[in-house]
Motif scaffolding. Structure first.
Motif, mmCIF file in Angstrom:
data_model
loop_
_atom_site.group_PDB
_atom_site.id
_atom_site.type_symbol
_atom_site.label_atom_id
_atom_site.label_comp_id
_atom_site.label_asym_id
_atom_site.label_seq_id
_atom_site.Cartn_x
_atom_site.Cartn_y
_atom_site.Cartn_z
ATOM 1 N N HIS A 282 51.549 13.997 50.307
ATOM 2 C CA HIS A 282 51.083 12.682 49.859
ATOM 3 C C HIS A 282 52.039 11.583 50.321
ATOM 4 O O HIS A 282 51.604 10.513 50.781
ATOM 5 N N ALA A 327 42.517 4.839 54.544
ATOM 6 C CA ALA A 327 42.373 5.508 53.257
ATOM 7 C C ALA A 327 41.147 6.411 53.239
ATOM 8 O O ALA A 327 41.170 7.508 52.656
ATOM 9 N N THR A 331 41.293 10.405 52.451
ATOM 10 C CA THR A 331 40.512 11.008 51.373
ATOM 11 C C THR A 331 39.653 12.161 51.896
ATOM 12 O O THR A 331 39.636 13.259 51.327
ATOM 13 N N CYS A 334 41.909 15.227 53.005
ATOM 14 C CA CYS A 334 42.533 15.977 51.914
ATOM 15 C C CYS A 334 41.502 16.738 51.093
ATOM 16 O O CYS A 334 41.770 17.858 50.636
ATOM 17 N N VAL A 335 40.333 16.154 50.882
ATOM 18 C CA VAL A 335 39.294 16.850 50.122
ATOM 19 C C VAL A 335 38.790 18.068 50.888
ATOM 20 O O VAL A 335 38.581 19.145 50.319
ATOM 21 N N SER A 360 43.917 17.239 46.678
ATOM 22 C CA SER A 360 42.518 16.849 46.856
ATOM 23 C C SER A 360 42.072 15.841 45.805
ATOM 24 O O SER A 360 41.295 14.928 46.095
ATOM 25 N N ARG A 361 42.569 15.977 44.575
ATOM 26 C CA ARG A 361 42.162 15.044 43.527
ATOM 27 C C ARG A 361 42.853 13.692 43.673
ATOM 28 O O ARG A 361 42.227 12.639 43.498
ATOM 29 N N GLN A 362 44.145 13.692 43.981
ATOM 30 C CA GLN A 362 44.852 12.418 44.163
ATOM 31 C C GLN A 362 44.278 11.620 45.323
ATOM 32 O O GLN A 362 44.296 10.384 45.305
ATOM 33 N N ALA A 363 43.769 12.312 46.333
ATOM 34 C CA ALA A 363 43.203 11.626 47.494
ATOM 35 C C ALA A 363 42.011 10.761 47.121
ATOM 36 O O ALA A 363 41.699 9.784 47.819
ATOM 37 N N LEU A 364 41.345 11.081 46.020
ATOM 38 C CA LEU A 364 40.168 10.316 45.609
ATOM 39 C C LEU A 364 40.523 8.893 45.210
ATOM 40 O O LEU A 364 39.652 8.004 45.233
ATOM 41 N N PHE A 366 43.298 7.325 46.638
ATOM 42 C CA PHE A 366 44.271 6.870 47.637
ATOM 43 C C PHE A 366 44.037 5.409 48.018
ATOM 44 O O PHE A 366 44.991 4.645 48.216
#
Length: 445
Positions: A282, A327, A331, A334-335, A360-364, A366
């Motif tokens: 990240h 971004a 996203t 990473c997902v 994957s969740r934090q990317a949502l 970003f």
């Protein structure tokens, strides 16, 4: 042929905005990515050559070490700013004396921090609830790293001093060379010496960079040998005045990491390892954001001083469109590929699952994080440092509060759920403060 600094500055004040921003941001982004990339590769080598326990030990030790590095970062930024502000009117002898004072203050501070770290590291590791089974490895890593801290601090300050005098190429080459050396030494030392070898590789590479940059300063910016008579008490206050706000801002990162590591300690070693790998990725993905934002800070500052508000707004608009496109790519990547990305770091299935879930969740969210940095760039460019600190520290406090409330209740899932709360809230806070800063700029009374 590379343009001199004056031409680069003029390019920010006239002509198409997007090309000017991208040209200026390119070297900054490359340097930041190179610096972060070698820490990522360092983690990958440890994870693949050792095990999840070693990853967790390095993660906990690194969290504590950040508390020392934020002082280095504040000194680096404050010293560079002081030299840049004095350089236009200083004689070569005055400039040389200032550089010697800055290096002396930095070296003295680094030795004090090293001594404090070696004495108190055990207590700090226990404070963040480092599991007993990984504490010896964490101590070994921290001790070897602290031995190289004086070299690291002088190296970082020397790079900033070179940039303050208009040379960004030499620091970039130094970063690339030391990053490559660090990776080579990791490959040679981690296998036989474990996490201590990784820390030793970092210390040796930073020492090499330090000697290179000191040689550069000696050849080009220092007019004679160091003399104690050149030391002035006033410089200590000047450096503190400029470094303290930056150090306070940078301190929020290690404090946040220490709180989160404390929460992770109760979940287990595998969770710590997965969290560490995801956090490294990240941070690497944020480097292009940080580089473009840094370029925008200079762009806003220069065009605000030149009374070109329309150009300031256009610069922000162009940066926003670039960051949103980036971004979206982050996203999606990473997902879709969180699992394969985590397998680059470790073969431990549990660590991969924990890390992939977080990444994957934090990317949502970003995009929210990138837009917050964009709003804060406006505040920094207009020199509204109080509002910038309020935004940065406020966002960190929101994130920590959400973690402290959610993780004990929901376990590991609380970390990414906290991001779902803190990223939009942090953007809203930054947006409001940026609008306040713009209003004050328009009406100084």
């Amino acid at each position: 042929m590379r343009q001199p600094p004056s031409q680069t500055q003029n390019a920010l004040l006239a002509g198409p905005v997007r090309p000017a921003l991208l040209r200026f941001a390119g070297p900054v982004i490359l340097s930041m990515v190179a610096t972060q990339l070698y820490t990522v590769v360092d983690t990958m080598i440890i994870g693949l050559c050792l095990d999840a326990g070693a990853l967790a030990a390095v993660s906990n030790a690194s969290t504590v070490l950040l508390a020392f590095l934020f002082v280095s970062g504040g000194m680096e930024l404050g010293g560079g700013l002081l030299l840049a502000s004095r350089r236009p009117t200083a004689t070569p002898q005055e400039r040389s004396a200032l550089i010697y004072n800055l290096l002396f203050i930095d070296a003295a501070l680094s030795l004090a921090l090293t001594a404090a770290g070696l004495a108190g590291m055990g207590g700090l590791l226990r404070l963040i609830q480092t599991p007993a089974e990984i504490q010896p490895q964490a101590m070994a890593y921290a001790r070897f790293y602290l031995i190289g801290l004086p070299f690291l601090m002088v190296y970082d300050l020397s790079k900033q001093l070179a940039m303050a005098c208009g040379d960004s190429r030499t620091p970039l080459l130094a970063v690339l060379a030391t990053s490559l050396l660090n990776v080579v030494l990791d490959l040679a030392l981690v296998g036989p010496f474990g996490v201590a070898g990784a820390a030793a590789a970092t210390s040796v590479s930073q020492a090499a960079g330090c000697l290179f940059m000191l040689g550069y300063l000696r050849r080009g910016l220092l007019t004679g040998p160091f003399r104690l008579s050149e030391l002035k008490r006033q410089y200590v206050w000047d450096v503190f005045r400029l470094s303290a706000p930056n150090a306070v801002q940078q301190a929020s990162a290690p404090v946040s990491s220490m709180v989160k590591q404390g929460l992770l300690g109760g979940i287990g070693v595998t969770a710590i390892a997965g969290f560490s790998c995801a956090s490294k990725l990240h941070s690497l993905l944020l480097m292009p954001v940080a580089g473009l934002v840094q370029a925008l800070v200079f762009f806003v500052a220069q065009n605000t001083a030149a009374r070109q508000p329309d150009r300031v707004r256009e610069g922000a608009r162009q940066a926003r469109s670039i960051l949103l496109a980036y971004a979206l790519l982050v996203t999606a990547g990473c997902v879709l590929f969180a699992g394969p990305l985590l397998r680059l770091f470790t073969a431990d299935g549990g660590a991969i699952r924990y890390g992939a879930l977080l990444l994957s969740r934090q990317a949502l969210v970003f995009a929210f994080t990138a837009m917050r940095h964009l709003q804060e760039a406006s505040l920094r460019g207009r020199q509204r440092m109080g509002l910038y600190l309020a935004s940065n520290i406020g966002s960190t406090l929101i994130d920590l509060t959400a973690c402290v409330l959610l993780v004990p209740w929901l376990g590991y899932d609380g970390f990414y759920l906290a991001a779902f709360v803190s990223a939009p809230a942090g953007l809203a806070l930054a947006y409001g403060l940026a609008r306040l800063g713009a209003a004050r700029a328009a009406d100084p009374s």
